[in-house]
Enzyme design. Structure first.
Site, PDB file in Angstrom:
ATOM      1  N   CYS A  40       0.831  -1.210   0.000  1.00 42.66           N
ATOM      2  CA  CYS A  40       0.000   0.000   0.000  1.00 42.66           C
ATOM      3  C   CYS A  40       0.869   1.264   0.000  1.00 42.66           C
ATOM      4  CB  CYS A  40      -0.899  -0.048   1.238  1.00 42.66           C
ATOM      5  SG  CYS A  40      -1.733   1.486   1.637  1.00 42.66           S
ATOM      6  N   CYS A  43       0.237   3.762   2.796  1.00 42.83           N
ATOM      7  CA  CYS A  43       0.741   3.215   4.055  1.00 42.83           C
ATOM      8  C   CYS A  43       2.235   3.513   4.187  1.00 42.83           C
ATOM      9  CB  CYS A  43       0.520   1.703   4.118  1.00 42.83           C
ATOM     10  SG  CYS A  43      -1.211   1.199   4.052  1.00 42.83           S
TER      11      CYS A  43
END
Length: 121
Positions: A40, A43
């Site tokens: 991600c 993230c």
């Protein structure tokens, strides 16, 4: 463990997650849980910001949970998007921030970290 103060603690096993959550609840500290995935992008963007917050806020416990590694924990906490930040105080969810919302996360942490706890004699 004093070495964990000022650090983001990665939980790689359900037992470790349960132990860290219990320790945080017993300490009555605010717990910030970062539910993330290694693939991600947002993230990865938030990771160094979270580490900086942990260094600057030793009175808050910061935990990281990889949703692919601990799927059962992510499901139990109803994580559907990454990153998801869940703020827990004394065993209760006090805030949930979806996405890489640095300002929203900082505001929620500041609000809940300074909220007076129930007085106990």
């Amino acid at each position: 463990m004093t070495s964990e103060i000022g650090q983001v603690i990665s939980c790689h096993k359900v037992e470790q997650w349960t132990e860290q959550l219990q320790k945080g609840n017993e300490s009555k500290k605010l717990i910030v849980v970062d539910f993330y995935a290694t693939w991600c992008g947002p993230c990865r963007f938030m990771a160094p910001l979270l580490a900086e917050m942990a260094r600057n806020m030793p009175h808050v416990t910061f935990l990281k949970v990889d949703v692919d590694e601990l799927k059962s924990v992510a499901e139990e906490w109803k994580v559907e998007a990454m990153p998801t930040f869940v703020l827990v105080k004394e065993g209760k969810i006090v805030a949930r921030i979806l996405g890489a919302d640095k300002d929203g996360l900082q505001k929620a942490i500041t609000t809940h970290a300074s909220t007076p706890l129930t007085a106990t004699a």
